[in-house]
Design an enzyme around this catalytic site. Structure first.
Site, mmCIF file in Angstrom:
data_model
loop_
_atom_site.group_PDB
_atom_site.id
_atom_site.type_symbol
_atom_site.label_atom_id
_atom_site.label_comp_id
_atom_site.label_asym_id
_atom_site.label_seq_id
_atom_site.Cartn_x
_atom_site.Cartn_y
_atom_site.Cartn_z
ATOM 1 N N GLY A 39 -26.103 13.367 -16.167
ATOM 2 C CA GLY A 39 -25.566 13.532 -14.814
ATOM 3 C C GLY A 39 -24.195 12.029 -14.393
ATOM 4 O O GLY A 39 -24.658 11.886 -13.049
ATOM 5 N N SER A 40 -23.441 12.708 -15.439
ATOM 6 C CA SER A 40 -22.225 11.640 -15.176
ATOM 7 C C SER A 40 -21.308 11.901 -13.703
ATOM 8 O O SER A 40 -20.813 11.819 -13.333
ATOM 9 C CB SER A 40 -21.540 11.396 -16.492
ATOM 10 N N ASN A 41 -21.737 13.909 -14.046
ATOM 11 C CA ASN A 41 -20.662 13.962 -12.632
ATOM 12 C C ASN A 41 -21.526 13.938 -11.345
ATOM 13 O O ASN A 41 -20.782 13.612 -10.465
ATOM 14 C CB ASN A 41 -21.012 15.702 -12.823
ATOM 15 N N ILE A 99 -29.347 29.626 -9.963
ATOM 16 C CA ILE A 99 -30.185 29.524 -8.491
ATOM 17 C C ILE A 99 -30.421 31.012 -8.139
ATOM 18 O O ILE A 99 -29.667 31.884 -8.499
ATOM 19 C CB ILE A 99 -28.991 28.928 -7.914
ATOM 20 N N ASN A 110 -19.656 24.646 -8.017
ATOM 21 C CA ASN A 110 -20.027 24.615 -9.444
ATOM 22 C C ASN A 110 -19.288 24.105 -10.278
ATOM 23 O O ASN A 110 -17.754 24.084 -9.747
ATOM 24 C CB ASN A 110 -20.434 25.573 -9.724
ATOM 25 N N HIS A 114 -17.257 24.138 -13.989
ATOM 26 C CA HIS A 114 -17.563 24.504 -15.715
ATOM 27 C C HIS A 114 -16.287 24.272 -16.345
ATOM 28 O O HIS A 114 -15.048 23.947 -15.789
ATOM 29 C CB HIS A 114 -17.210 26.093 -15.334
ATOM 30 N N ASP A 130 -20.830 32.258 -13.054
ATOM 31 C CA ASP A 130 -19.297 32.122 -13.260
ATOM 32 C C ASP A 130 -18.029 32.200 -12.813
ATOM 33 O O ASP A 130 -16.912 32.771 -13.552
ATOM 34 C CB ASP A 130 -18.803 31.884 -15.276
ATOM 35 N N GLU A 153 -13.341 15.888 -15.182
ATOM 36 C CA GLU A 153 -14.774 16.928 -14.212
ATOM 37 C C GLU A 153 -14.860 15.529 -13.417
ATOM 38 O O GLU A 153 -14.823 15.727 -12.103
ATOM 39 C CB GLU A 153 -16.064 16.964 -15.078
HETATM 40 C C1 GRF Z 1 -20.480 18.908 -17.804
HETATM 41 O O1 GRF Z 1 -19.407 19.449 -18.887
HETATM 42 C C2 GRF Z 1 -20.694 19.813 -17.138
HETATM 43 O O2 GRF Z 1 -19.713 20.543 -16.958
HETATM 44 C C3 GRF Z 1 -21.551 20.747 -17.598
HETATM 45 O O3 GRF Z 1 -22.594 20.318 -18.268
HETATM 46 C C4 GRF Z 1 -21.606 18.806 -18.570
HETATM 47 C C5 GRF Z 1 -22.504 17.635 -17.455
HETATM 48 O O4 GRF Z 1 -23.094 16.199 -17.418
HETATM 49 N N1 GRF Z 1 -22.197 22.205 -16.866
HETATM 50 P P1 GRF Z 1 -23.208 15.027 -17.359
HETATM 51 O O5 GRF Z 1 -24.601 15.373 -16.326
HETATM 52 O O6 GRF Z 1 -22.901 15.484 -15.325
HETATM 53 O O7 GRF Z 1 -23.017 14.432 -17.038
#
Ligand code: GRF
Length: 200
Positions: free
Chosen positions: A12-14, A93, A107, A109, A150, A179
């Site tokens: 969940g870092s994003n 989804i 999304n 990627h 994608d 990202e």
């Molecule tokens: C990221 O590299 C994202 O692009 C991919 O999965 C990873 C998720 O990382 N689809 P996080 O859970 O957001 O840390």
């Protein structure tokens, strides 16, 4: 104010970067729901710690795609969701949900689509494929989600250089950092264009 649902499977870092980015940039948006197929994911824990409602939703207990889709849809409608952000979400989804949110599902990627996307292109597989193909650049892509994996319209991309000593792991770390920047920028872009359309 736009209501967002973030779907995650992993660390969940994003998700965290989006949450902080919305605050820092004073975006007219709030994350009101975190959906995860993994009950113990870092994303769910972060959401709980920040009083964001969570939904653990797995396909397994549902008899068919229809009932699974309906549970997902009713949660999204109950929270008046405007946009869905997939952030490291590894499940497909359902078509019914994609159809209900046209150009409202984003999304991220970890490669430069349209290359290195599609089936099997997740996690370190992506970076391994990029390096094996002899590419000298890679990056991150934020795109809309449509019926084809994608393949939805690209919103924003950012590139990184691949160095000769890069491994799939080092490349994944480098890309994860960008990202976090590109996802919030893409969200800002979508919000400002939607806001204008709505006359906000
Ligand atoms: C990221 O590299 C994202 O692009 C991919 O999965 C990873 C998720 O990382 N689809 P996080 O859970 O957001 O840390």
């Amino acid at each position: 104010m736009f209501n967002l649902a973030v779907f995650c499977s992993g660390a969940g870092s994003n998700f965290q970067a989006l949450y902080r980015g919305i605050e820092e940039r004073h975006l007219p948006a709030q994350i009101v729901l975190c959906v995860s197929d993994k009950e113990s994911s870092g994303a769910i824990q972060f959401a709980r710690a920040n009083n964001i409602e969570t939904l653990h939703l797995s396909r397994t207990p549902y008899a068919d795609e229809e009932s699974y889709s309906n549970v997902m849809l009713s949660a999204l409608h109950a929270h008046h969701i405007d946009f869905i952000l997939l952030a490291g979400y590894l499940k497909k989804i359902p078509q019914k949900v994609i159809a209900a949110f046209p150009k409202k599902i984003l999304n991220i990627h970890p490669a430069l689509l349209p290359k290195f996307g599609g089936k099997g292109m997740y996690g370190l597989n992506v970076h391994e494929a990029v390096i094996n193909a002899g590419e000298t650049t890679s990056g991150a892509t934020v795109h809309f989600v449509n019926e084809e994996y994608d393949k939805g319209e690209i919103i924003l991309q950012r590139t990184v250089e691949i160095l000769p000593d890069d491994t799939p792991l080092s490349l994944s770390k480098k890309i994860l950092t960008i990202e976090h920047e590109v996802y919030i920028e893409a969200l800002q872009k979508i919000i400002s264009s939607t806001g204008q359309e709505k006359g906000k």
